[in-house]
Design a protein around this motif. Sequence first.
Motif, PDB file in Angstrom:
ATOM      1  N   ALA A 113       0.841  -1.202   0.000  1.00 25.48           N
ATOM      2  CA  ALA A 113       0.000   0.000   0.000  1.00 25.48           C
ATOM      3  C   ALA A 113       0.876   1.250   0.000  1.00 25.48           C
ATOM      4  O   ALA A 113       0.559   2.240  -0.659  1.00 25.48           O
ATOM      5  CB  ALA A 113      -0.925  -0.003   1.212  1.00 25.48           C
ATOM      6  N   GLY A 114       1.981   1.185   0.720  1.00 21.14           N
ATOM      7  CA  GLY A 114       2.901   2.312   0.751  1.00 21.14           C
ATOM      8  C   GLY A 114       3.513   2.588  -0.605  1.00 21.14           C
ATOM      9  O   GLY A 114       3.681   3.748  -1.003  1.00 21.14           O
ATOM     10  N   ALA A 115       3.836   1.533  -1.342  1.00 21.84           N
ATOM     11  CA  ALA A 115       4.420   1.705  -2.679  1.00 21.84           C
ATOM     12  C   ALA A 115       3.421   2.364  -3.622  1.00 21.84           C
ATOM     13  O   ALA A 115       3.786   3.236  -4.418  1.00 21.84           O
ATOM     14  CB  ALA A 115       4.873   0.362  -3.240  1.00 21.84           C
ATOM     15  N   ARG A 116       2.139   1.985  -3.522  1.00 20.79           N
ATOM     16  CA  ARG A 116       1.115   2.636  -4.361  1.00 20.79           C
ATOM     17  C   ARG A 116       1.018   4.124  -4.007  1.00 20.79           C
ATOM     18  O   ARG A 116       0.895   4.973  -4.899  1.00 20.79           O
ATOM     19  CB  ARG A 116      -0.238   1.951  -4.191  1.00 20.79           C
ATOM     20  N   TYR A 117       1.088   4.429  -2.734  1.00 22.08           N
ATOM     21  CA  TYR A 117       1.029   5.826  -2.298  1.00 22.08           C
ATOM     22  C   TYR A 117       2.234   6.604  -2.828  1.00 22.08           C
ATOM     23  O   TYR A 117       2.092   7.734  -3.302  1.00 22.08           O
ATOM     24  CB  TYR A 117       0.966   5.878  -0.773  1.00 22.08           C
ATOM     25  N   VAL A 118       3.414   5.992  -2.779  1.00 24.00           N
ATOM     26  CA  VAL A 118       4.627   6.650  -3.302  1.00 24.00           C
ATOM     27  C   VAL A 118       4.490   6.903  -4.803  1.00 24.00           C
ATOM     28  O   VAL A 118       4.925   7.949  -5.301  1.00 24.00           O
ATOM     29  CB  VAL A 118       5.896   5.833  -2.970  1.00 24.00           C
ATOM     30  N   ILE A 119       3.866   5.989  -5.536  1.00 30.33           N
ATOM     31  CA  ILE A 119       3.627   6.211  -6.967  1.00 30.33           C
ATOM     32  C   ILE A 119       2.760   7.465  -7.150  1.00 30.33           C
ATOM     33  O   ILE A 119       3.031   8.305  -8.015  1.00 30.33           O
ATOM     34  CB  ILE A 119       2.979   4.977  -7.629  1.00 30.33           C
ATOM     35  N   GLY A 120       1.735   7.610  -6.310  1.00 28.76           N
ATOM     36  CA  GLY A 120       0.897   8.803  -6.377  1.00 28.76           C
ATOM     37  C   GLY A 120       1.680  10.065  -6.055  1.00 28.76           C
ATOM     38  O   GLY A 120       1.528  11.094  -6.734  1.00 28.76           O
ATOM     39  N   LEU A 121       2.514   9.993  -5.030  1.00 24.44           N
ATOM     40  CA  LEU A 121       3.362  11.146  -4.690  1.00 24.44           C
ATOM     41  C   LEU A 121       4.299  11.479  -5.841  1.00 24.44           C
ATOM     42  O   LEU A 121       4.529  12.652  -6.152  1.00 24.44           O
ATOM     43  CB  LEU A 121       4.184  10.860  -3.434  1.00 24.44           C
ATOM     44  N   PHE A 122       4.849  10.457  -6.475  1.00 21.07           N
ATOM     45  CA  PHE A 122       5.767  10.636  -7.609  1.00 21.07           C
ATOM     46  C   PHE A 122       5.063  11.357  -8.760  1.00 21.07           C
ATOM     47  O   PHE A 122       5.582  12.316  -9.322  1.00 21.07           O
ATOM     48  CB  PHE A 122       6.301   9.270  -8.051  1.00 21.07           C
ATOM     49  N   ILE A 123       3.872  10.886  -9.099  1.00 24.05           N
ATOM     50  CA  ILE A 123       3.101  11.547 -10.156  1.00 24.05           C
ATOM     51  C   ILE A 123       2.800  12.982  -9.738  1.00 24.05           C
ATOM     52  O   ILE A 123       2.976  13.925 -10.526  1.00 24.05           O
ATOM     53  CB  ILE A 123       1.795  10.770 -10.447  1.00 24.05           C
TER      54      ILE A 123
END
Length: 196
Positions: free
Chosen positions: A33-43
């Motif tokens: 779940a954290g990795a998905r959140y980091v992808i959102g932060l990255f975008i």
Amino acid sequence: MLTFAAAVFFLIITPGPGVLSTAGVGAAFGVRAGARYVIGLFIGTNLVSLAVVSGLTAVLLADDRLRTALFFASIAYLTFLALRIGLAGSRIAFIEKQKPPGIPGGILLQAVNPKAYAVNTALFTGFGFWPQNLGVEIVLKFLILNAIWIPIHFAWLWLGVTLQRMNLPMRTQRMINIAMALSMLAVVVLAAFAQT
């Protein structure tokens, strides 16, 4: 170029809403779940970068009413997050939610994160290193920024997951939550002073 890379490192690694919430999502929901959140932060951070580089941010913030409304929305959201972190009690979860924020939550956070705008403005308008071609410099800055941004955010994610697994005493967990909340409030205060 090395000065730019050092500036990126120190501006991104310091506690702000992005890295603190990354640790919180990792602590509360785990690595996936954290990795998905980091992808959102990255975008989100790259959208902020594009808004700064294209001048869109300057155009939007030229309207005093819109700038004030966005400022108060950012401050309110970040204060809300800081209070959720600080009042989480004796469990390191930073963010108490039924479900992880996911990619949309990461994008939203960066959209209202004053640190993201301040950092990107400082990095893209300063630290020039390729004066003969501004386009090449901007592309190189994007590459360097992302090459440093990604491992830093995954390090904060790892920190959150690790802290949760350590099963620290309740008092220690409460102190960590308060320290993280105060760090986020410091970003809010700095943004408020920068606005005046």
